[in-house]
Design an enzyme around this catalytic site. Structure first.
Site, PDB file in Angstrom:
ATOM      1  N   SER B 238       0.795  -1.216   0.000  1.00  0.00           N
ATOM      2  CA  SER B 238       0.000   0.000   0.000  1.00  0.00           C
ATOM      3  C   SER B 238       0.829   1.268   0.000  1.00  0.00           C
ATOM      4  O   SER B 238       2.017   1.235   0.332  1.00  0.00           O
ATOM      5  CB  SER B 238      -0.851   0.021   1.265  1.00  0.00           C
ATOM      6  N   SER B 276      -3.481  -3.554  -2.420  1.00  0.00           N
ATOM      7  CA  SER B 276      -2.798  -2.308  -2.085  1.00  0.00           C
ATOM      8  C   SER B 276      -3.797  -1.237  -1.656  1.00  0.00           C
ATOM      9  O   SER B 276      -4.744  -0.939  -2.370  1.00  0.00           O
ATOM     10  CB  SER B 276      -2.017  -1.818  -3.314  1.00  0.00           C
ATOM     11  N   ASP B 278      -4.208   2.222  -1.586  1.00  0.00           N
ATOM     12  CA  ASP B 278      -3.666   3.462  -2.137  1.00  0.00           C
ATOM     13  C   ASP B 278      -4.641   4.577  -1.814  1.00  0.00           C
ATOM     14  O   ASP B 278      -5.563   4.868  -2.575  1.00  0.00           O
ATOM     15  CB  ASP B 278      -3.457   3.318  -3.649  1.00  0.00           C
TER      16      ASP B 278
END
Lengths: 358, 358, 358, 358
Positions: B238, B276, B278
């Site tokens: 991330s 991830s 983000d």
């Protein structure tokens, strides 16, 4: 004469293999039709219509799972409230110029009704970018029959790019832009799928243009390629990205795909500037959601982790589709004598060589 | 010894000037504090806390306009429902590891309460990335006092990068990652502003890494830099991006800024892979929204078209902040003997030279 | 002694039949556990924890499709970025007070890890409302083991309501509020399904209260039921609504369900006032999304038009669950001697009779 | 003869005072224009256009802060991507029938261009509901000049309701529906403001209708008022809610207002059924955002807590505007001999009396 595509110049984006036509039509069942209007009387006309059919027939009742993302919402794509509510694409998609969204909407309604596709009502999808620098947009040259021609001429196989259909009068990174397409094969652990992309590219500043990471826009020899657009253009413009895949996605996953299209756009130097309508729609052909079904039905869903391969394929396909639009589009003179210059392919190759990318 | 930053290697991202420290703290009033925990007993600990203070004092009642964007939501950033409802950032921001979000949340609550900053309740902002490959996350090494130390040590000026604070045990593009920062000066027609970025970078695959467009991740000599992480890592990770600016933005404009952070991430090879998180948060220090105001107040708003310069500045700052994290982070061995290797700066320079970018 | 539920008073909401327990547990597999803390030393404690298990076991890997809606986001519900990205609920849900969100988060992490439910990381769901008027929230009375007790005591069958679990110290329409639940059977053309609702009700002003359309809050005899809260409360408060169904829904449809929970809230006089965290989460138990699946799998989807029956069932169940919380909650004196009065059931019946609704 | 409005029947919704005309035009500067088409040759036409002007002149360049909410997105409202991106309403609003969205879009484009309001491009707002049960929608009776007539006839003062403008052929709770309006004065601590609402009401089932909490739809004497629509209607329909206020709101606050319109809809029995496009747009006239400004400007912002009074005012105004549409609309026979019956006012009063609400 058709200008070489990016690959024909020896420039390969990414590592994944393309589909047979390196086009959105590599996703089985997806058809593309263009209607191009180029003439000088009674108005300087450089515009057109592109139709994207998610199904060879019956897009109006054999729905595809779909998702939408607005990276920078200075544009129009109708039908998105229902697409987001239902997760479904329930009509063909029409791409055209800003001033003809209404015409295209009416054309879809009338056509769908005439053909019996709309028993009661419909919420069709029409998207736009602005071509008023090359096209006398205020002349409203597009008629409903042009939209029908685009719909009815839709076909599989290679897709015309550049100054065609909705892309006819478009600009991209201050060069002549328009329609571009590309595809990638995505080998997920659970199977092989295709991701196809079609763009109507009308966005970007010249200095922002990147090709495979090379800052082409910054090092071009500007004495060779004038940029009248940069002087007289009224505002930054837009890009519509249509993503198709045969991977089995539920609507939530199509949303993810639509959002991730941003990656490919950014790699080419797209910025989502203020006046740019950067609107992305992704659909999956794998599941057939029948509008009239009365029983619960099974929707096939890819395990989320395997979307990574689709994200990779998508980034490459978007990156290449935009560059294909730039490669295909030829220099055009239009409204008020404005000239949009084609991206000079020899200079592009020379720059890529200089950066040891060719 | 502090490793050189990206610029010290001769690699300059973009064209806009940096602020004096090339750090988020170049935005006046923004303070950064780190608490770093590195020890081997009683548990292998490679973790920490980073505090971002949007105001030197009084972030709890002198609110900043703010916006949020989830590019790929496999992560946590608390407080976002209220931030999106109100358009306001109403607490400091804490960055830490996934397993300590609750600890940091409790620490903010207890600290705010003790100090009288929370008369009734608060909805604090805590974000995370996962460091469980280098850090024995299940040992829950972070205590509330560590969070307080990060808050109380927050300062302006240069910002420590790499293996510090919340970034201590993080990975980035399969190299050692962590905290990175950068800034740009944005000369809008109506005035000069600063855009500052701080990232906790824990995302990306090695082969996707790009530096100023050069496919560094693809051409690195893998015989020299082993990548044990690629073999044993359980999932993609991330990145948290915090954007600060002194440009006068309303919340809607902060949202735009947050969303546009995607551009810089993509330029470095960020993909938003499935696992991830983000998550991007942008705030503007220009307007002071006093929580206890009983009168309508004026909020200064930048004309939308001038956001283009901010978007440009932001893309460069994000791109460089991530690379600064990679440059600063040193090789680290941690949990279960896992070793994360630093990005080899000499090889990076050599590659950049090979592509004629240095 | 348990106070009568709304139906026991002869007041029936809507026309659809309830499930056997008129509770969220009528949705097969859903379990509810409460841990209630009421004591005066060392701090005045009126708080607790409620656990909602979407699966009898294995919520951590047998995911449920889910959707989220923030009607008024002045509250916290962690885990929503991932829930919205993936469309999945991947952990149990914990409801507690605002100041203990972090504790509950840590408890879920530690518990999940200890039990082996979290091989790498998790993004658990913790939601809150504020009980600081009756509870000395700053004493942080909840410990991780209390959360575990709620999780481990979760069971099917009748659900305790009112001053229990996370609802212990809550207020609703200026009366004593707390936990409430209800369910409805929804006969869709394609099959019979159950919609269950659980609320942690801590919202609303007294004058806004409506019962089955009767403006009870406006006509109550205020000389009989004092309202000290109205004088001393610091702000408007919140409601968490959890919706469960066994109807086969994809995530997009769960989102629709979550959004439509607003209807039932509004019917009771809920307003989504500024400081109120009105956060709704809906999940469907029908599809089992196995987190470790490597093959595409089928997700069963209800035809969209048949969601109408679910919307109807949901509105009734939310409307009744809130009123059940009000009926069950008994008068409570707590922090600083504040007394929250129970809704007077006899007066309620008398008013309903006056309006010819009983 | 104009049928009495709800208040003329002695039925008062809520407790807040109305503006002088109990109409959206009570918000200074807001103008409403209708163009109504009712004739039987060459096609059975029961349709029209309603124009909402947020500014008496210059809506195209003196922008209003605005927000949008889709409660159930089975409808179209164009222009929302830009409205959400910018937080601004940049054109007049046109309401019409589903099949004429494109015509209205083209009309706005051509009109704006002719008048010089569109120097380059525009993204106008057109919303719709479906009148194809009473109107031969497939005849496409609306022409661009009808839209211009609605725009040019827009005025302040009392607003015609019922079978007029875009509401001409609409249904509401199985009775004849159409245009309705109402307003409320909101006394915030910091000043007095007006909230005005205009609805194009075409939604709802008969049995769901509630008037001031009384279940009118369930107890009406159905032997007196036939409901052919219930038998032959193809699907549930839609409601467009336009909210105007002179309270100084930033775009984020307009979004909040738009979302909270759900409350009033729910109080009347609105359900957001599957095929219903329940789309809400709210704008504030207080701030004048000049599209061509090159300097930062001040936007006045109401303290968030004071939005509570606006939420209260909004709920009442929406609730009453829908009922005003029902009260004003007269029985109409149209396409295929379908007859939509007016809500019987005497029976309504009699029912309200029976429930001791009159």
């Amino acid at each position: 004469m058709i200008r070489p595509r990016l690959r024909d110049l020896g420039i390969n984006i990414g590592v994944l293999p393309t589909g047979p036509n390196n086009a959105i039509t590599d996703v089985e069942g997806v058809l593309i039709g263009h209607k191009t209007l180029i003439y000088d009387e009674p108005s300087i006309t450089r515009t057109g219509v592109t139709a994207v059919l998610p199904r060879p027939v019956d897009a109006w009742k054999d729905y595809a799972c779909a998702g939408f993302f607005s990276f920078n919402g200075a544009g129009e794509m109708t039908g998105m409230h229902w697409l987001e509510e239902s997760g479904l694409l329930t009509s063909p998609i029409i791409l055209t110029n800003t001033f003809e969204v209404g015409t295209a909407f009416q054309a879809l309604m009338a056509y769908g009704r005439r053909r019996g596709y709309i028993p009661t009502f419909a919420l069709p999808v029409v998207a736009e970018t602005w071509d008023g620098w090359l096209n006398d947009a205020g002349a409203f040259a597009i008629a409903q029959e042009h939209v029908v021609e685009a719909l009815e001429s839709a076909q599989t196989g290679p897709v015309a790019e550049g100054n065609v259909g909705g892309g006819t009068g478009m600009m991209c990174h201050d060069f002549k832009g328009g329609i571009g397409t590309a595809s990638r094969l995505a080998s997920c652990p659970c199977g092989d799928f295709t991701v196809g992309v079609l763009v109507q590219a009308n966005h970007g500043d010249r200095t922002d243009l990147r090709v495979d990471g090379v800052p082409v826009g910054k090092v071009l020899d500007y004495t060779r390629i004038p940029n009248p657009w940069a002087v007289t253009r009224p505002h930054s413009s837009s890009i519509i990205i249509i993503v198709a895949t045969d991977a089995p996605l539920i609507p939530t996953q199509c949303q993810r795909l639509a959002r991730h299209a941003t990656i490919g756009l950014a790699r080419d130097g797209g910025m989502g500037h203020n006046g740019s309508g950067d609107l992305f729609l992704a659909f999956s052909t794998a599941n057939h959601i029948m509008g009239d079904s009365e029983d619960p039905f099974d929707v096939c869903m890819l395990p989320h982790p395997q979307m990574n391969v689709l994200f990779d394929a998508l980034a490459e396909a978007v990156e290449e589709a935009i560059l294909n639009a730039l490669c295909a589009a030829e220099t055009m003179t239009g409204f008020r004598g404005h000239t949009a210059y084609a991206l000079p392919q020899d200079e592009l190759q020379s720059i890529m060589r200089g950066y040891r990318r060719l």
